[in-house]
Motif scaffolding. Structure first.
Motif, short mmCIF file in Angstrom:
data_model
loop_
_atom_site.label_atom_id
_atom_site.label_comp_id
_atom_site.label_asym_id
_atom_site.label_seq_id
_atom_site.Cartn_x
_atom_site.Cartn_y
_atom_site.Cartn_z
N ARG A 1 -1.87 -0.36 -0.92
CA ARG A 1 -1.37 -0.34 -2.29
C ARG A 1 -0.62 0.97 -2.48
NH1 ARG A 1 -4.50 -3.26 -7.07
NH2 ARG A 1 -2.84 -3.17 -8.60
N ILE A 2 0.56 0.89 -3.07
CA ILE A 2 1.39 2.08 -3.25
C ILE A 2 1.90 2.15 -4.68
CG2 ILE A 2 2.14 2.13 -0.84
CD1 ILE A 2 4.82 0.88 -1.81
N ALA A 3 2.25 3.36 -5.10
CA ALA A 3 2.95 3.54 -6.38
C ALA A 3 4.43 3.33 -6.10
CB ALA A 3 2.69 4.95 -6.92
N VAL A 4 5.08 2.55 -6.95
CA VAL A 4 6.48 2.23 -6.69
C VAL A 4 7.22 2.06 -8.01
CG1 VAL A 4 6.13 -0.25 -6.54
CG2 VAL A 4 8.02 0.77 -5.31
N GLY A 5 8.48 2.41 -8.01
CA GLY A 5 9.30 2.22 -9.19
C GLY A 5 10.58 1.52 -8.82
N GLY A 6 10.46 0.36 -8.21
CA GLY A 6 11.66 -0.34 -7.76
C GLY A 6 11.60 -1.82 -8.04
N SER A 7 12.56 -2.52 -7.50
CA SER A 7 12.68 -3.96 -7.69
C SER A 7 11.75 -4.71 -6.73
CB SER A 7 14.12 -4.40 -7.44
OG SER A 7 14.42 -4.28 -6.06
N SER A 8 11.60 -6.00 -6.98
CA SER A 8 10.79 -6.82 -6.08
C SER A 8 11.42 -6.88 -4.69
CB SER A 8 10.58 -8.22 -6.65
OG SER A 8 11.82 -8.86 -6.85
N ASN A 9 12.74 -6.87 -4.61
CA ASN A 9 13.41 -6.87 -3.30
C ASN A 9 13.08 -5.60 -2.52
OD1 ASN A 9 14.61 -9.37 -3.63
ND2 ASN A 9 16.50 -8.52 -4.45
N LEU A 10 13.04 -4.46 -3.22
CA LEU A 10 12.70 -3.20 -2.57
C LEU A 10 11.27 -3.24 -2.05
CD1 LEU A 10 13.23 -0.25 -1.80
CD2 LEU A 10 12.48 0.37 -4.12
N VAL A 11 10.36 -3.76 -2.85
CA VAL A 11 8.96 -3.83 -2.45
C VAL A 11 8.78 -4.76 -1.26
CG1 VAL A 11 6.64 -4.46 -3.23
CG2 VAL A 11 8.14 -3.19 -4.75
N GLU A 12 9.48 -5.89 -1.24
CA GLU A 12 9.42 -6.79 -0.09
C GLU A 12 9.95 -6.08 1.17
OE1 GLU A 12 8.08 -9.74 0.26
OE2 GLU A 12 7.90 -10.52 -1.78
N ALA A 13 11.04 -5.33 1.03
CA ALA A 13 11.59 -4.58 2.16
C ALA A 13 10.60 -3.52 2.64
CB ALA A 13 12.92 -3.95 1.78
N MET A 14 9.89 -2.89 1.70
CA MET A 14 8.89 -1.90 2.06
C MET A 14 7.74 -2.54 2.85
SD MET A 14 8.87 0.34 -1.44
CE MET A 14 7.76 1.62 -0.89
N ALA A 15 7.40 -3.77 2.52
CA ALA A 15 6.35 -4.48 3.26
C ALA A 15 6.80 -4.74 4.70
CB ALA A 15 6.00 -5.80 2.57
N ILE A 16 8.06 -5.10 4.88
CA ILE A 16 8.59 -5.31 6.23
C ILE A 16 8.56 -4.01 7.01
CG2 ILE A 16 10.65 -5.92 7.56
CD1 ILE A 16 11.40 -7.80 5.19
N LEU A 17 9.02 -2.93 6.39
CA LEU A 17 9.02 -1.63 7.04
C LEU A 17 7.60 -1.20 7.42
CD1 LEU A 17 10.56 0.88 7.97
CD2 LEU A 17 10.33 1.77 5.63
N TYR A 18 6.65 -1.40 6.50
CA TYR A 18 5.26 -1.05 6.78
C TYR A 18 4.75 -1.81 8.00
CZ TYR A 18 0.16 -1.06 5.99
OH TYR A 18 -1.21 -0.97 6.12
N GLY A 19 5.00 -3.11 8.06
CA GLY A 19 4.57 -3.90 9.20
C GLY A 19 5.20 -3.44 10.50
N LEU A 20 6.50 -3.20 10.47
CA LEU A 20 7.20 -2.74 11.68
C LEU A 20 6.69 -1.38 12.13
CD1 LEU A 20 10.85 -3.84 10.86
CD2 LEU A 20 9.33 -4.82 12.60
N GLN A 21 6.44 -0.47 11.20
CA GLN A 21 5.93 0.85 11.57
C GLN A 21 4.57 0.75 12.23
OE1 GLN A 21 6.19 2.70 7.70
NE2 GLN A 21 8.05 3.82 8.26
N ARG A 22 3.72 -0.10 11.71
CA ARG A 22 2.38 -0.27 12.30
C ARG A 22 2.47 -0.90 13.69
NH1 ARG A 22 -2.34 -0.22 9.59
NH2 ARG A 22 -3.02 -0.09 11.75
N VAL A 23 3.42 -1.80 13.89
CA VAL A 23 3.56 -2.45 15.19
C VAL A 23 3.95 -1.43 16.26
CG1 VAL A 23 5.05 -4.04 16.50
CG2 VAL A 23 4.04 -4.77 14.34
N VAL A 24 4.83 -0.50 15.94
CA VAL A 24 5.31 0.45 16.95
C VAL A 24 4.38 1.64 17.15
CG1 VAL A 24 7.73 -0.23 16.71
CG2 VAL A 24 6.84 1.68 15.35
N GLU A 25 3.37 1.79 16.30
CA GLU A 25 2.42 2.91 16.47
C GLU A 25 1.61 2.78 17.72
OE1 GLU A 25 0.00 3.07 12.94
OE2 GLU A 25 1.52 4.17 11.84
#
Length: 93
Positions: A69-93
């Motif tokens: 869970r994160i604090a965010v001040g953006g659109s739903s599209n931004l939040v969906e993109a952040m979820a993709i980035l989060y998943g990709l970052q965890r995969v490459v760790e």
């Protein structure tokens, strides 16, 4: 390991904002030797968002999953993109 990305939208979000009804989607397995990353996100009225991801192999076995869970001040599209980035970052760790 090859990755196939797929963004799943929330069916109720589309009903509320697009005036369309969509049947729930079912998970489709990736090709042999490929892992699949599925992501999702939700925005809350308190200014936070929930991000989640799951990685499964061609047999459907969970290889990695996570939420946060994160604090965010953006659109739903931004939040969906952040979820993709989060998943990709965890995969490459």
């Amino acid at each position: 390991m090859m990755m196939v990305g797929e963004l799943e939208s929330l069916p109720h979000w589309e009903d509320q904002h697009c005036g369309k009804s969509k049947a729930p989607t079912r998970w489709l397995k990736p090709p042999r030797g490929v892992s699949k990353l599925n992501t999702n996100a939700a925005m809350y009225r308190d200014g936070t968002a929930g991000l989640g991801f799951i990685v499964r192999n061609e047999e459907g076995h969970v290889m990695l999953a996570g939420t946060k869970r994160i604090a965010v001040g953006g659109s739903s599209n931004l939040v969906e993109a952040m979820a993709i980035l989060y998943g990709l970052q965890r995969v490459v760790e």
